[in-house]
Scaffold this motif. Sequence first.
Motif, PDB file in Angstrom:
ATOM      1  N   TYR A 292      14.141 -27.924   8.780  1.00 25.41           N
ATOM      2  CA  TYR A 292      14.958 -27.947   7.565  1.00 25.41           C
ATOM      3  C   TYR A 292      14.080 -28.277   6.362  1.00 25.41           C
ATOM      4  O   TYR A 292      13.129 -29.045   6.464  1.00 25.41           O
TER       5      TYR A 292
ATOM      6  N   TYR B  52      14.980 -29.974   2.587  1.00 27.86           N
ATOM      7  CA  TYR B  52      15.970 -30.589   1.711  1.00 27.86           C
ATOM      8  C   TYR B  52      15.322 -30.922   0.373  1.00 27.86           C
ATOM      9  O   TYR B  52      14.143 -31.263   0.301  1.00 27.86           O
TER      10      TYR B  52
ATOM     11  N   PRO C 118      20.356 -35.930   0.135  1.00 27.69           N
ATOM     12  CA  PRO C 118      19.545 -34.745   0.418  1.00 27.69           C
ATOM     13  C   PRO C 118      20.412 -33.494   0.398  1.00 27.69           C
ATOM     14  O   PRO C 118      21.495 -33.464   0.982  1.00 27.69           O
TER      15      PRO C 118
ATOM     16  N   LEU D 178      20.578 -29.543   1.372  1.00 30.26           N
ATOM     17  CA  LEU D 178      19.938 -28.549   2.229  1.00 30.26           C
ATOM     18  C   LEU D 178      19.610 -27.284   1.436  1.00 30.26           C
ATOM     19  O   LEU D 178      20.486 -26.708   0.777  1.00 30.26           O
TER      20      LEU D 178
ATOM     21  N   HIS E 278      17.249 -23.641   6.457  1.00 28.92           N
ATOM     22  CA  HIS E 278      16.833 -24.109   7.755  1.00 28.92           C
ATOM     23  C   HIS E 278      16.473 -22.911   8.618  1.00 28.92           C
ATOM     24  O   HIS E 278      16.912 -21.776   8.367  1.00 28.92           O
TER      25      HIS E 278
ATOM     26  N   GLU F  89      20.811 -21.395   2.197  1.00 33.22           N
ATOM     27  CA  GLU F  89      22.079 -21.873   1.648  1.00 33.22           C
ATOM     28  C   GLU F  89      22.461 -20.999   0.444  1.00 33.22           C
ATOM     29  O   GLU F  89      21.595 -20.560  -0.325  1.00 33.22           O
TER      30      GLU F  89
ATOM     31  N   LYS G  40      22.779 -26.512  11.230  1.00 33.13           N
ATOM     32  CA  LYS G  40      22.790 -27.071   9.886  1.00 33.13           C
ATOM     33  C   LYS G  40      23.063 -28.558   9.986  1.00 33.13           C
ATOM     34  O   LYS G  40      23.708 -29.024  10.923  1.00 33.13           O
ATOM     35  N   LEU G  41      22.589 -29.311   9.011  1.00 34.13           N
ATOM     36  CA  LEU G  41      22.889 -30.731   8.921  1.00 34.13           C
ATOM     37  C   LEU G  41      23.189 -31.021   7.469  1.00 34.13           C
ATOM     38  O   LEU G  41      22.300 -30.941   6.608  1.00 34.13           O
ATOM     39  N   ILE G  42      24.453 -31.367   7.206  1.00 33.67           N
ATOM     40  CA  ILE G  42      24.922 -31.571   5.838  1.00 33.67           C
ATOM     41  C   ILE G  42      25.184 -33.049   5.631  1.00 33.67           C
ATOM     42  O   ILE G  42      25.868 -33.685   6.438  1.00 33.67           O
ATOM     43  N   PHE G  43      24.686 -33.585   4.523  1.00 31.12           N
ATOM     44  CA  PHE G  43      24.799 -35.012   4.256  1.00 31.12           C
ATOM     45  C   PHE G  43      25.978 -35.328   3.341  1.00 31.12           C
ATOM     46  O   PHE G  43      26.353 -34.533   2.472  1.00 31.12           O
TER      47      PHE G  43
END
Lengths: 114, 111
Positions: free
Chosen positions: A33, A35, A43, A45, A48, A57, B98-101
């Motif tokens: 990833y 960020y 953070p 994104l 990725h 994105e 995906k990793l969303i914060f």
Amino acid sequence: DAMVIQNPRYQVTQFGKPVTLSCSQTLNHNVMYWYQQKSSQAPKLLFHYYDKDFNNEADTPDNFQSRRPNTSFCFLDIRSPGLGDAAMYLCATSRAGYMNTEAFFGQGTRLTVV
Amino acid sequence: GQSLEQPSEVTAVEGAIVQINCTYQTSGFYGLSWYQQHDGGAPTFLSYNALDGLEETGRFSSFLSRSDSYGYLLLQELQMKDSASYFCAVSPRGNTDKLIFGTGTRLQVFP
């Protein structure tokens, strides 16, 4: 035994001058990833990868691009940095799959645009 | 889409207990994670809830209730070193990589 390494830690670039940030990993993780994190914000994104499959994105500016030549390395290219691109850029990795529970982050590259 | 909301700041004193909430609007996810980030540092993983209920890891516990679209991180016996930002995060169903914060909570611990 650093696992996710970002270089450089600090990068100063001129307005409009292309810059590349790099990330390497020793974890052999499928997913990498990128960020962007601005001061006092979460953070965000940008992209990725699942192996070489690239996922952008929808709101990532065209000015940002990425390359992943192999499992271990990933690069973030900013084609024409603007003042608004000054931020911490974080690289992270994780194992793929629905049981993916933990991402491992590098120490980040702090980008200054002058 | 995904939206994870957290209080912007929480303050507490050493030795106290503090709860950091994460409320979300999301089309579905596999689990809720929590990360800690000290100023100038990288986020580090704290805990993960795949199922509803409480997960305990030392002084830190995390809770998830999918029916209430809500989770929290509980920090006990607070120490000065716990002063940091805390983020909840999800991997959306259908795009597990995906990793969303969340928006993040800054915790300040006072003596």
